[in-house]
Design an enzyme around this catalytic site. Structure first.
Site, PDB file in Angstrom:
ATOM      1  N   HIS A 143      64.796  20.755 112.079  1.00  0.00           N
ATOM      2  CA  HIS A 143      63.386  20.372 111.622  1.00  0.00           C
ATOM      3  C   HIS A 143      62.938  21.088 110.241  1.00  0.00           C
ATOM      4  CE1 HIS A 143      62.062  17.569 114.705  1.00  0.00           C
ATOM      5  NE2 HIS A 143      62.129  18.388 115.593  1.00  0.00           N
ATOM      6  N   HIS A 171      68.104  22.345 116.831  1.00  0.00           N
ATOM      7  CA  HIS A 171      67.116  21.084 116.855  1.00  0.00           C
ATOM      8  C   HIS A 171      66.007  21.755 115.888  1.00  0.00           C
ATOM      9  CE1 HIS A 171      64.979  17.371 118.146  1.00  0.00           C
ATOM     10  NE2 HIS A 171      63.767  18.230 117.934  1.00  0.00           N
ATOM     11  N   GLU A 172      65.525  22.554 116.268  1.00  0.00           N
ATOM     12  CA  GLU A 172      64.420  23.333 115.550  1.00  0.00           C
ATOM     13  C   GLU A 172      64.630  23.571 114.095  1.00  0.00           C
ATOM     14  OE1 GLU A 172      61.500  23.016 116.583  1.00  0.00           O
ATOM     15  OE2 GLU A 172      62.002  22.373 118.482  1.00  0.00           O
ATOM     16  N   GLU A 232      62.899  12.927 115.098  1.00  0.00           N
ATOM     17  CA  GLU A 232      63.514  13.582 116.392  1.00  0.00           C
ATOM     18  C   GLU A 232      64.929  13.058 116.189  1.00  0.00           C
ATOM     19  OE1 GLU A 232      62.071  15.789 118.894  1.00  0.00           O
ATOM     20  OE2 GLU A 232      61.274  15.944 117.081  1.00  0.00           O
ATOM     21  N   ASP A 257      68.094  15.679 116.271  1.00  0.00           N
ATOM     22  CA  ASP A 257      69.007  15.607 117.155  1.00  0.00           C
ATOM     23  C   ASP A 257      70.405  15.521 116.666  1.00  0.00           C
ATOM     24  OD1 ASP A 257      67.132  15.964 119.474  1.00  0.00           O
ATOM     25  OD2 ASP A 257      67.248  13.790 119.887  1.00  0.00           O
TER      26      ASP A 257
END
Length: 487
Positions: free
Chosen positions: A142, A138-139, A203, A207
């Protein structure tokens, strides 16, 4: 070592976050400012080169002010899991650096230049390696989608470095709340934290991309939803959720969406991962628990076999004994473990510490030598061997090994600290001060680094080549400061 210059870094953090109030007023965006879905379009907000520079500056600030863990064994493990994901990531424009923060909150965060921090508390709550990997994926998403840069693009009135500096201050508050409060008072901390809250679309995008990355890397794609559920259940009744949920809002629809997305991929039933269990045991025994409690916890775990991995329970107990100055008990356990898995880095690291503690550093040298010969630049092997050489007063071998290691790991703090120790004990004071300068530079304390180099210059005597190198390094440090100012 941090304490020697923590006050100046607190002041720096306060300066960097001085624009918080002004920026916070623009926290809410209308639909017309919706961000695009292609991460690379944010290049007009901040170039990749500048992103690397700013990310490096923020990382240096964090080393100096937040409880970043320098633990070669845990670093090696986390970087390995992260790298297994990054090779399956799209738009990975630079190497990723994964690091630990000694904080019991369930949290992880990403910032410029591929830096991703993971709190020890998150590892403690993860049930398996796939759950840890789901957070990293997930990070990573980003970062690859450049969500922070895209936020900056939408926020036209803030300069790139102003917002990046703001993010740096907030990240420190997330990693170390006490330091953050000291630097961000007058009620601005809460509003400042909102500045790195990602929009709902960000987000969802992270995801979606993260779960796909998780599946491609061979992890269980259902792990994201299962870890979401764990967090939601644990904090359902508390008045203030953890930082992870503040910066990554968790709703029932988001959990359901993660489950649905995972359904697009075949479910993987993976066996218990020994390295994950050992890393988790190390975090509990060394960082999360007090020494007395760690001994009680792992003695009970071994006796009752409550842990999923008996080896991990024994390893945790050995580490707990070492912290409690019961080295002989630790050695008895580790002799048994290493006999069954002689190349395990967790075990080799513990045995090195035990031999050094018992005044037998040459036993550690001989234990590590065949492994170092095979893999001389592995950080666990190289740094443990260097430490053993220093304890055995074989400073030349330690220095030679560390020089080779630093050729490819130039920013590894422990290597520079060991190098400084080896030079000091061998009375090579000019080189000692040069190594200390590198440590200060890693914390962003360039003035202290220059001071150390000036001491080194005075110890250099008539060696004009060394003096020339020192002058060149002083110029590099000053140029780095000026480069940040020009941004």
């Amino acid at each position: 070592m941090r304490k020697k210059f923590s006050a100046s870094l607190v002041a720096l953090s306060f300066v960097l976050t001085s624009s918080i109030t002004a920026v916070a007023q623009d926290a809410n965006y209308s639909n017309k400012n919706a961000l695009p879905e292609i991460g690379v379009v944010a290049s007009d907000a901040i170039s990749l080169d500048k992103e690397m520079i700013v990310g490096d500056a923020v990382m240096r600030q964090m080393r100096g002010q937040s409880p970043v863990i320098s633990d070669p064994v845990l670093d090696e493990y986390l970087q390995d899991v992260g790298n297994r994901l990054v090779v399956h990531a799209d738009n990975a424009k630079f190497p990723f650096e994964f690091f630990w923060v000694n904080n019991d909150a369930i949290n992880a965060f990403a910032f410029f230049g591929g830096h991703i921090g993971v709190h020890t508390g998150l590892m403690r709550r993860a049930e398996n390696e796939s759950e840890l990997a789901s957070v990293l994926a997930h990070e990573i998403s980003h970062v690859t989608q450049r969500h922070i840069a895209r936020r900056m693009q939408a926020q036209q009135r803030s300069s790139p470095l102003a917002l990046a500096s703001l993010i740096g201050g907030v990240l420190i508050a997330m990693a170390n709340p006490e330091a953050g409060i000291a630097a961000m008072q007058a009620g601005s901390a809460a509003s400042a934290q909102l500045q790195i809250d990602y929009t709902r679309s960000n987000e969802q995008e992270a995801d979606r991309i993260g779960i796909a990355m998780l599946a491609r890397a061979g992890f269980d794609p259902n792990a994201a939803a299962s870890f979401f559920s764990t967090m939601a259940e644990e904090y359902r009744m508390v008045s203030r959720p953890p930082a992870r949920l503040l910066t990554h809002p968790l709703t029932e629809s988001r959990i359901a969406d993660a489950r649905n997305r995972a359904g697009d991929y075949p479910r993987r039933y993976l066996p218990i991962n020994k390295q994950f269990e050992l890393a988790k045991a190390r975090i509990k025994a060394r960082y999360s628990f007090e020494p007395d409690y760690a001994v009680e916890y792992y003695e009970a775990a071994v006796e009752q076999n409550v842990q999923r991995s008996k080896e991990a329970s024994l390893y945790g107990l050995a580490l707990a004994y070492m912290r409690d100055d019961k080295t002989e008990k630790a050695k008895k356990i580790m002799d048994e473990l290493i006999a069954g898995d002689s190349s395990n880095l967790f075990y080799l690291d513990a045995m090195t510490d035990i031999h050094i503690s018992l005044g037998e550093p040459l036993k550690a040298v001989n234990l590590l030598k065949p492994h170092v010969t095979h893999n001389p630049r592995n950080q666990v092997l190289a740094l443990n061997q260097a430490n053993a050489y220093i304890s055995a007063q074989n400073y030349d071998e330690a220095i030679s090994l560390l020089k080779d290691f630093l050729l490819v790991n130039k920013d590894y703090q422990i290597a520079h600290q060991l190098m400084s120790e080896a030079y000091q004990k061998s009375k090579r004071f000019s080189q000692m001060h040069q190594s200390k300068a590198e440590v200060y530079a890693l914390y962003g304390a360039y003035n202290r680094a220059v001071d150390e180099l000036q001491y080194a210059y005075n110890f250099a005597g008539d060696d004009h080549l060394i003096k020339q190198r020192i002058r060149a390094r002083i110029k590099q440090f000053r140029d780095q400061e000026e480069r940040l100012e020009r941004l």
